[in-house]
Design an enzyme around this catalytic site. Structure first.
Site, PDB file in Angstrom:
ATOM      1  N   SER A 259       0.836  -1.195   0.000  1.00 43.22           N
ATOM      2  CA  SER A 259       0.000   0.000   0.000  1.00 43.22           C
ATOM      3  C   SER A 259       0.865   1.237   0.000  1.00 43.22           C
ATOM      4  O   SER A 259       1.990   1.233   0.497  1.00 43.22           O
ATOM      5  CB  SER A 259      -0.873  -0.041   1.257  1.00 43.22           C
ATOM      6  N   LYS A 260       0.295   2.310  -0.557  1.00 44.81           N
ATOM      7  CA  LYS A 260       1.033   3.561  -0.545  1.00 44.81           C
ATOM      8  C   LYS A 260       1.236   4.041   0.900  1.00 44.81           C
ATOM      9  O   LYS A 260       2.013   4.950   1.150  1.00 44.81           O
ATOM     10  CB  LYS A 260       0.327   4.602  -1.390  1.00 44.81           C
ATOM     11  N   ARG A 261       0.518   3.411   1.831  1.00 43.37           N
ATOM     12  CA  ARG A 261       0.676   3.814   3.232  1.00 43.37           C
ATOM     13  C   ARG A 261       1.794   3.045   3.950  1.00 43.37           C
ATOM     14  O   ARG A 261       2.044   3.253   5.127  1.00 43.37           O
ATOM     15  CB  ARG A 261      -0.634   3.600   3.991  1.00 43.37           C
ATOM     16  N   GLN A 300      -1.107  10.476   5.448  1.00 40.23           N
ATOM     17  CA  GLN A 300       0.265  10.256   4.971  1.00 40.23           C
ATOM     18  C   GLN A 300       1.072  11.548   5.055  1.00 40.23           C
ATOM     19  O   GLN A 300       0.545  12.628   4.814  1.00 40.23           O
ATOM     20  CB  GLN A 300       0.246   9.811   3.514  1.00 40.23           C
TER      21      GLN A 300
END
Ligand code: GLU
Length: 557
Positions: A259-261, A300
């Site tokens: 995930s971009k997280r 983020q």
């Protein structure tokens, strides 16, 4: 009406900065399928979420697509790509179009205005939670009389538009997953127009896919749940269904969803481990933003803040965005190759191929249902292979271009010929463009600042034995001072005779102490290249300093 035999695919990112691996894979599949079928690939920017920015930084993914070599036939103008008949390609510029279709749905009774305030809806959600029930909008506004609705509109009451979900099973035909069914009553009357007048994602995507004559929607499985809503809207609006292909999610080797997280997840964990209560000043993060970020896992940091915080914490962030891989020294054609394997494989089973091969072989029937695992070691192995196969000239020129963008300090430090030599000397062992840059830091250092860490290989090469490496260095220094022709061939001859004299012909025993003396560690490009790139004056001074630091490097010897 659209010609159903013409393949039109689209990639429809929200403008939230860089392109992540999942998005890149969707874009790649859409592009490759359009190319294979002689169709067209569209790019549409889904910027109707007013909370997100759609400024230039938000469009950084255009650069990422271009870097990967993915071009589009219709969409926002960028270099040579762009233009097209079905525009505008920014959803924020299509509000009039959406309004026309909202009106159609209101007229047919398929959609209705709902006047509940966010506070009222929150309250209702809380009550449902307290009663351990799943919240579902109760259709209260559906029963308002025409007069009341008119009165509310005259008062200027904010409202949303909801789609009246029919009470029946919904069936989605998916090329990868087959028939996906949703039982009646699973969906609430979802919002299609927000109070600010903007369409929700569901509505805009359906209208745009239809008007842009998209024939195939290829996207990540995280969107599967949305598709039942899209199918209903298509039916209510009289649009044909595009073919759907939902591609498996991408997982990290540890089984977690990639995930971009992930970067924020790692940073948060380290911050907690290290007990950092306030944001380090270097990061420029405000105290209140820090507190919110620590608590809310959906928030983020910006790319810059994340990089700065990782530096303070002394950790390496995982590569998630295409731009991370570029920065980490991967080749775009290798990343493209690897992304294509995340859920697809060619019929002949080959694993390494280029974009042309992909565009002539990609088909939807070889997309698999099973989850894709992102294996960084395999990607790195592919990158190594591609670098090894490159001609030296190509390597030098591409490495130079990469350094210009990502590590200009190397370009500034070396003159043209020395940079060339530095690049060539590194080709053999290099897995990514970042390797030479990481291991070559010593080239850029001031001779007076070099240090020799107390690690085993250093002690072994310099301190152990009789004579020790340092003893040999001391004996070799006067000879090296006299070398006039400081070139690889003449140094090789000198070292051969030094090895005969001081180490019974064992070149390693004389070369390794010199390597460590000039570089501070046991790893460098081939020794004679290293010495030539560094230059005679620096080499001599570094050997002198190494000898001067004898007591610190080999205490007790
Ligand atoms: N804007 C959506 C996203 O970025 C597009 C999803 C779709 O392909 O329909 O996830």
């Amino acid at each position: 009406m659209a010609d159903p035999s013409i393949v039109r695919t689209r990639f429809a990112p929200s403008p939230t900065g860089h392109l992540h691996v999942g998005g890149a894979r969707s874009a790649l599949f859409c592009w490759a399928y359009a190319r294979r079928q002689g169709g067209r690939f569209l790019l549409r920017i889904e910027d109707t979420d007013q909370k997100r920015s759609s400024d230039a930084a938000g469009l950084a993914f255009l650069e990422d697509l271009a870097w990967l070599g993915i071009d589009w036939d219709e969409g926002p103008e960028h270099n040579t790509c762009g233009g097209g008949e079905a525009g505008p390609y920014f959803q924020s510029q299509r509000l009039d179009i959406y309004n026309e279709h909202f009106d159609r749905l209101i007229e047919s009774g398929a959609a209705y205005r709902a006047f509940e305030t966010p506070e009222e809806l929150n309250e209702a959600r809380k009550i449902a939670r307290a009663n351990k029930q799943a919240y579902r909008y109760d259709r209260a506004s559906l029963n308002l009389s025409d007069e009341t609705i008119q009165q509310y509109l005259d008062e200027g009451r904010p409202h949303v538009l909801r789609f009246k979900v029919p009470d029946r099973e919904i069936v989605v035909q998916d090329v990868v997953l087959g028939e996906v069914r949703l039982a009646p009553g699973e969906l609430e009357d979802f919002v299609i127009r927000k109070a600010d007048g903007f369409p929700t994602y569901h509505f805009a995507v359906v209208v745009d896919d239809a008007l842009m004559e998209v024939s195939h929607v290829i996207r990540g499985q995280e969107h599967l749940a949305n598709t039942s809503k899209h199918v209903l809207l298509q039916e209510a609006l009289g649009f044909r269904h595009p073919a759907y292909a939902h591609v498996s999610l991408i997982f990290n080797p540890d089984g977690s969803k990639m995930s971009k997280r992930d970067k924020d997840k790692l940073l948060r964990a380290r911050v907690k481990e290290q007990g950092l209560e306030s944001p380090p000043v270097e990061t420029g993060i405000a105290a209140d933003a820090w507190a919110i970020w620590l608590k809310d896992k959906t928030i983020q940091l910006s790319t810059e803040q994340a990089v700065l915080l990782a530096e303070v914490l002394d950790i390496e962030l995982p590569e998630i965005d295409v731009a991370d891989f570029e920065k980490a020294g991967y080749l775009p054609e290798v990343l493209l190759n690897y992304l294509a394997l995340l859920g697809w494989s060619p019929a002949d089973g080959r694993e390494q191929f280029d974009a042309d091969f992909l565009c002539s072989n990609f088909d939807l029937d070889r997309i698999v249902k099973s989850p894709a695992k992102f294996d960084r070691d395999k990607l790195l192995a592919f990158n190594l292979d591609a670098l090894q196969e490159m001609s030296e000239d190509e390597f030098v020129s591409r490495f130079r271009g990469w350094c210009e963008v990502h590590h200009p300090e190397y370009r500034r430090h070396f003159d043209e010929a020395t940079f060339d030599h530095f690049a060539r000397a590194n080709k053999e062992r290099c897995k990514s463009f970042l390797d030479p840059v990481k291991s070559g830091r010593f080239f850029l250092m001031d001779d007076e600042a070099l240090e020799w860490p107390a690690i085993k290989p250093v002690r072994k090469a310099l301190c152990n034995g009789e004579p020790s490496g340092l003893d040999r260095l001391e004996a070799m220094l006067p000879v090296l001072r006299e070398v006039e022709d400081w070139t690889a061939s003449s140094l090789e001859a000198t070292f051969d005779s030094l090895a005969q004299e001081h180490a019974e012909g064992n070149l390693g025993k004389v070369a390794q102490p010199v390597r460590i003396a000039v570089s501070g560690g046991p790893v460098s490009p081939p020794i004679f290249d290293t010495l030539v790139i560094l230059g005679k004056a620096s080499c001599i001074r570094r050997i002198e300093r190494c000898l001067e630091n004898r007591d610190v490097i080999c205490p007790g010897n």
